[in-house]
Design an enzyme around this catalytic site. Structure first.
Site, short mmCIF file in Angstrom:
data_model
loop_
_atom_site.label_atom_id
_atom_site.label_comp_id
_atom_site.label_asym_id
_atom_site.label_seq_id
_atom_site.Cartn_x
_atom_site.Cartn_y
_atom_site.Cartn_z
N ASN A 1 0.86 -1.19 0.00
CA ASN A 1 0.00 0.00 0.00
C ASN A 1 0.90 1.25 0.00
OD1 ASN A 1 -2.12 1.96 1.94
ND2 ASN A 1 -2.70 1.14 -0.01
N HIS B 1 7.19 5.68 1.11
CA HIS B 1 7.91 4.48 0.65
C HIS B 1 8.78 4.82 -0.58
CE1 HIS B 1 4.27 2.48 2.54
NE2 HIS B 1 5.26 1.85 3.15
N GLN C 1 3.33 -9.12 13.51
CA GLN C 1 3.48 -7.83 14.17
C GLN C 1 2.15 -7.16 14.48
OE1 GLN C 1 5.79 -6.28 10.67
NE2 GLN C 1 4.81 -4.35 11.21
N GLY D 1 12.01 4.11 7.32
CA GLY D 1 11.49 5.46 7.58
C GLY D 1 11.66 5.85 9.04
N LYS E 1 9.62 7.80 10.46
CA LYS E 1 8.29 7.96 11.07
C LYS E 1 8.09 6.89 12.13
CE LYS E 1 4.47 6.45 9.63
NZ LYS E 1 3.38 5.84 10.32
N GLN F 1 10.65 1.67 15.83
CA GLN F 1 10.98 0.52 14.99
C GLN F 1 12.43 0.62 14.49
OE1 GLN F 1 8.38 -1.38 11.88
NE2 GLN F 1 9.53 -0.07 10.51
N VAL G 1 8.06 11.68 5.20
CA VAL G 1 7.43 12.50 4.15
C VAL G 1 6.06 12.90 4.67
CG1 VAL G 1 6.62 12.55 1.76
CG2 VAL G 1 8.72 11.31 2.34
N ARG H 1 -2.11 3.82 7.02
CA ARG H 1 -3.30 3.84 7.88
C ARG H 1 -4.08 5.14 7.77
NH1 ARG H 1 0.08 0.21 11.26
NH2 ARG H 1 -1.08 -1.75 11.44
#
Ligand code: PAF
Length: 286
Positions: free
Chosen positions: A32, A37, A61, A150, A152, A156, A179, A190
């Site tokens: 998605n 990305h 996850q 990323g 964001k 992680q 971004v 999401r």
């Protein structure tokens, strides 16, 4: 662009590129794809001769009751976007390849609780073990020279940096800046869950981070009060905050007076979406 779903053709192609002296950059994704990305792919292309992208919606996850079934899947659009972006190989493993004995019967990577059970890990039990396990497997399959991730998903990124160090995985991890949409909302798959009205409310997350960053830059040091203020601002904007937390950038421990390399992280629920974002900042010491 080559598309591989099996290990043997993947390994064959990667070996041929390595023999030719090409470096391999890897971008793991759950598909998605959006501009965030594609920015990872762009950075990967600047760093290596060959770029491999994986798409795998990793069930391990997702905590019980989360959006695994509903997670947006757009394979045809993703493949066209990656082809256009100059990706060399798209790896599309089936669940049986990644979890040959089923989701439960799998050797796993366990993330230390001080990193994996805080912030997002506190409300998403097992999430970071699931992320680390799948990324470890993908790194073993692709054996890239470097991987782009990323910023964001800041926690992680820190978890995966720790995993790579602790397990001596020979890959360089590159964090790539978030971004954003024109109104500041961090791009995320999401965001598709948001209704038009929620979409108007969502930028409050980034605005709150900016507001707290401004106060920190102005010299405020009462981190608990600032965090509470952040929670209040999110509630006022109609979001249901999970956490707002001021942490040390390097190891994500709670910031204390005198720390200068900080990151403010926040997560909030808005309708069906759980939104996360963060802002890094450096305070001038002393
Ligand atoms: O960030 C993501 O999209 C996923 O967590 C990742 C790194 C691809 C692992 O499934």
């Amino acid at each position: 662009m080559l598309v591989c779903a099996e290990t043997a053709p993947l390994r064959q192609q990667l070996a041929a590129w390595r023999r030719a002296g090409d470096r391999i950059a890897f971008v793991p994704t759950m598909g998605n794809l959006h501009a965030g990305h594609l920015r990872l792919v762009e950075v990967a292309r600047q760093q290596a001769e060959r770029v491999v992208v994986s798409i795998f919606v990793n069930p391990l996850q997702f905590a019980a009751g989360e959006d695994l079934a509903a997670y947006p899947r757009t394979p045809a659009e993703d493949a066209s976007a990656l082809e256009l972006a100059g990706v060399d190989l798209l790896f599309l493993p089936a669940e049986e390849l990644i979890y040959p004995h089923g989701r439960k019967a799998i050797c796993r990577v366990t993330v230390p609780p001080e990193l994996g059970e805080i912030l997002c890990g506190a409300s998403r039990p097992g999430h970071f073990d699931g992320v680390a396990t799948v990324v470890c497997k993908l790194f073993n399959l692709v054996q890239p020279d470097l991987a782009c991730l990323g910023r964001k998903d800041y926690q992680q990124l820190r978890v995966l940096q720790r995993m790579v160090r602790d397990l001596n995985i020979p890959v360089r991890l590159l964090g790539v800046d978030t971004v954003r949409e024109a109104d500041g909302l961090a791009m995320s798959s999401r965001n598709a869950y948001l209704t038009p009205e929620q979409r108007q409310q969502a930028p409050a997350l980034y605005r709150t981070l900016q507001r707290l960053a401004g106060r920190l830059q102005a010299g405020e040091q009462d981190f608990a009060a600032l965090q509470a203020e952040g929670m209040r601002l999110l509630e006022e904007a109609g979001l249901r905050p999970d956490y707002v937390s001021i942490r040390c950038r390097g190891d994500l421990r709670p910031a204390v007076t005198g720390d200068t390399e900080l990151v403010i992280l926040a997560a909030a629920y808005l309708g069906r979406a759980r939104l996360i974002d963060n802002l890094r900042l450096a305070l001038s010491g002393g």
